[in-house]
Scaffold this motif. Structure first.
Motif, PDB file in Angstrom:
ATOM      1  N   VAL A  85       0.841  -1.204   0.000  1.00 19.73           N
ATOM      2  CA  VAL A  85       0.000   0.000   0.000  1.00 19.73           C
ATOM      3  C   VAL A  85       0.877   1.255   0.000  1.00 19.73           C
ATOM      4  O   VAL A  85       0.629   2.205  -0.751  1.00 19.73           O
ATOM      5  CB  VAL A  85      -0.954   0.005   1.219  1.00 19.73           C
ATOM      6  CG1 VAL A  85      -1.575   1.380   1.426  1.00 19.73           C
ATOM      7  CG2 VAL A  85      -2.044  -1.046   1.037  1.00 19.73           C
ATOM      8  N   ASN A  86       1.924   1.255   0.843  1.00 19.20           N
ATOM      9  CA  ASN A  86       2.826   2.414   0.895  1.00 19.20           C
ATOM     10  C   ASN A  86       3.465   2.668  -0.470  1.00 19.20           C
ATOM     11  O   ASN A  86       3.551   3.811  -0.927  1.00 19.20           O
ATOM     12  CB  ASN A  86       3.930   2.183   1.933  1.00 19.20           C
ATOM     13  CG  ASN A  86       3.408   2.209   3.348  1.00 19.20           C
ATOM     14  OD1 ASN A  86       2.318   2.715   3.606  1.00 19.20           O
ATOM     15  ND2 ASN A  86       4.161   1.654   4.274  1.00 19.20           N
ATOM     16  N   ARG A  87       3.909   1.587  -1.111  1.00 24.58           N
ATOM     17  CA  ARG A  87       4.576   1.722  -2.398  1.00 24.58           C
ATOM     18  C   ARG A  87       3.599   2.251  -3.455  1.00 24.58           C
ATOM     19  O   ARG A  87       3.944   3.132  -4.249  1.00 24.58           O
ATOM     20  CB  ARG A  87       5.150   0.363  -2.815  1.00 24.58           C
ATOM     21  CG  ARG A  87       6.396   0.471  -3.633  1.00 24.58           C
ATOM     22  CD  ARG A  87       7.332  -0.696  -3.516  1.00 24.58           C
ATOM     23  NE  ARG A  87       6.733  -2.000  -3.543  1.00 24.58           N
ATOM     24  CZ  ARG A  87       7.097  -2.992  -2.740  1.00 24.58           C
ATOM     25  NH1 ARG A  87       8.037  -2.807  -1.828  1.00 24.58           N
ATOM     26  NH2 ARG A  87       6.533  -4.182  -2.831  1.00 24.58           N
ATOM     27  N   ALA A  88       2.393   1.698  -3.461  1.00 24.05           N
ATOM     28  CA  ALA A  88       1.399   2.127  -4.445  1.00 24.05           C
ATOM     29  C   ALA A  88       0.997   3.586  -4.231  1.00 24.05           C
ATOM     30  O   ALA A  88       0.864   4.356  -5.187  1.00 24.05           O
ATOM     31  CB  ALA A  88       0.170   1.219  -4.375  1.00 24.05           C
ATOM     32  N   ALA A  89       0.811   3.978  -2.955  1.00 16.25           N
ATOM     33  CA  ALA A  89       0.432   5.364  -2.652  1.00 16.25           C
ATOM     34  C   ALA A  89       1.537   6.335  -3.058  1.00 16.25           C
ATOM     35  O   ALA A  89       1.263   7.421  -3.591  1.00 16.25           O
ATOM     36  CB  ALA A  89       0.126   5.503  -1.164  1.00 16.25           C
TER      37      ALA A  89
END
Length: 453
Positions: free
Chosen positions: A344-348
């Motif tokens: 999620v962090n990477r995608a955001a």
């Protein structure tokens, strides 16, 4: 500092969700003339005078019936009361005092939380005072006549309510990542939310359509705050009748649009269905970052080839979101659930990413050297003059060319592949706008005319 919580308690169909909508000044909670529409506890931010707080909608309490979801609804209401600074019991002024009201009032008097009594459906001020007087018998103090639909009487109730809440202090805002959890019914969305939170935050049942409203919950990991949004299971449109499920699915679609990252949850046993494909297409069309979560992985019999075969299945069926990362988890056992937030962090981060114009043009130059734009039979060849990023969330890149019609779909897909290979953009869609020379001249002419005026 966490915001204080106000729990809304009462029997079914007294207007609790309408009252919550009134206090929060939104129309988010599903309101329908049918018992049991609200099941999980849902949190909405509210404000009155100098106080910020969270108002919690709960399902209708019934103590003498253990059928279907009623025991689970009681469990959710009790959990809401346990964390509340004050509770508001809502009753129906038109129906008068009922045995169910008396049972709830008896239970509330045994709790340590202060309780206010809101007598709803008192549309007339004079008649409302007469209707409210009957509820002194519940032993919860002064009954406050209110109309959740029209708002009358709610101000006086709120003036009393905020005396139980601490003053609002300056809270340092933390960048929050909004994560919507979507998928078909019974793929394990609520179980996934509970696994994140570490408590039974949402009701889990094998019955299809258990979750109806969008449920927000905040969690924090390593200093990063996430707002997790559990949503109703989305079935095929032709199978959905007008009513609570219809409203719940609309809330799910709204949750996708307001999310930074969408977790597309897929049942590992069923594989990717046609409905999953449609959801993937909607996520891409709405420009949301995405992580594909294959749940119930513990229920799959595996050998050394299983995961590779499954990944090929995903590539074939989920071409709408082939840029999204995939993780195989089990919400029931907690296997790899915490690793979802890393994705999620990477995608955001990629969803919010901005690339300089010079880097974009380096990628374009290299792409053109490897594969020059196509040429028509008449000898006209497409030319890309330059590119620049025009927005984020999702990243959008404008490419200025001599004529957009000279670039076929194959070449456009080639350009997107080159950008992803060179710059990443893992987990997020990237939009390209092909802008022709004539369009730029028209825009320039409009700007000149505006300047002269």
């Amino acid at each position: 500092m966490s915001l204080p919580i106000v729990a809304i308690i009462g029997r079914p169909n007294v207007g609790k969700s309408t009252f919550v909508n009134r206090l929060a000044e939104v129309r988010d909670a599903i309101v329908h003339d049918e018992p049991g529409v609200t099941r999980d506890r849902t949190y909405k931010p509210a404000f009155w005078n100098d106080r910020d707080f969270l108002v919690v909608d709960t399902g209708g309490l019934v103590f003498d019936d253990d059928t279907e979801f009623l025991p689970l609804i009681r469990e959710q209401a009790m959990a809401a009361l346990a964390e509340a600074s004050v509770a508001v019991m809502v009753v129906d002024g038109q129906a008068g005092v009922t045995a169910a009201d008396e049972a709830i009032a008896t239970w509330l008097r045994q709790q340590s939380v202060p309780v206010l009594l809101a007598v709803n459906k008192c549309e007339s001020v004079e008649q409302g005072l007469i209707q409210a007087a009957e509820f002194w018998s519940l032993g919860l103090g002064e009954p406050h006549p209110v109309s959740a639909i029209h708002g009358s009487g709610t101000g006086d109730l709120l003036d009393k309510l905020i005396t139980f809440l601490p003053p609002t202090e300056q809270i340092e805002e933390t960048d929050e990542i909004r994560v919507a959890i979507v998928g078909r019914p019974n793929v394990g969305k609520s179980s996934l939310l509970n696994a994140f939170v570490g408590e039974k935050r949402a009701i889990v049942s094998p019955i299809s359509g258990t979750t109806r409203d969008a449920i927000d919950m905040q969690v924090e990991r390593n200093g990063q705050r996430y707002r997790l949004i559990d949503t109703a299971g989305i079935r095929k449109k032709k199978q959905v009748e007008y009513g609570p499920e219809f409203f719940g699915i609309n809330r799910a679609f709204k949750a996708i649009r307001r999310a930074d990252v969408v977790l597309l949850v897929i049942d590992a046993i069923d594989g990717v269905t046609e409905q999953d494909q449609k959801l993937a297409g909607r996520i891409a069309d709405d420009g949301r970052a995405c992580v594909v979560v294959i749940n119930k992985w513990d229920a799959i019999e595996k050998d050394s080839h299983t995961i590779y075969e499954y990944q090929r299945h995903l590539e074939d069926r989920l071409h709408f979101t082939n840029w999204a990362e995939t993780i195989f988890v089990s919400a029931m056992t907690g296997q790899r659930v915490e690793k979802i937030l890393e994705l999620v962090n990477r995608a955001a981060e990629q969803h919010r990413r901005r690339v300089s114009t010079s880097v974009i043009n380096e990628v374009l130059e290299e792409a053109g050297n490897w594969h020059s734009p196509p040429t028509t039979r008449q000898g006209r060849q497409g030319k890309i003059y330059y590119g620049t990023q025009v927005s984020t969330q999702p990243p959008a890149i404008a490419l200025f060319v001599n004529d957009p019609n000279l670039f076929n779909d194959n070449y456009r897909r080639y350009i997107e592949r080159q950008f992803r290979q060179s710059l990443g953009f893992v987990g997020t869609p990237v939009r390209f706008f092909w802008r022709g020379k004539k369009l730029r001249e028209v825009e320039r002419g409009s700007a000149n005319r505006a300047t002269k005026v």
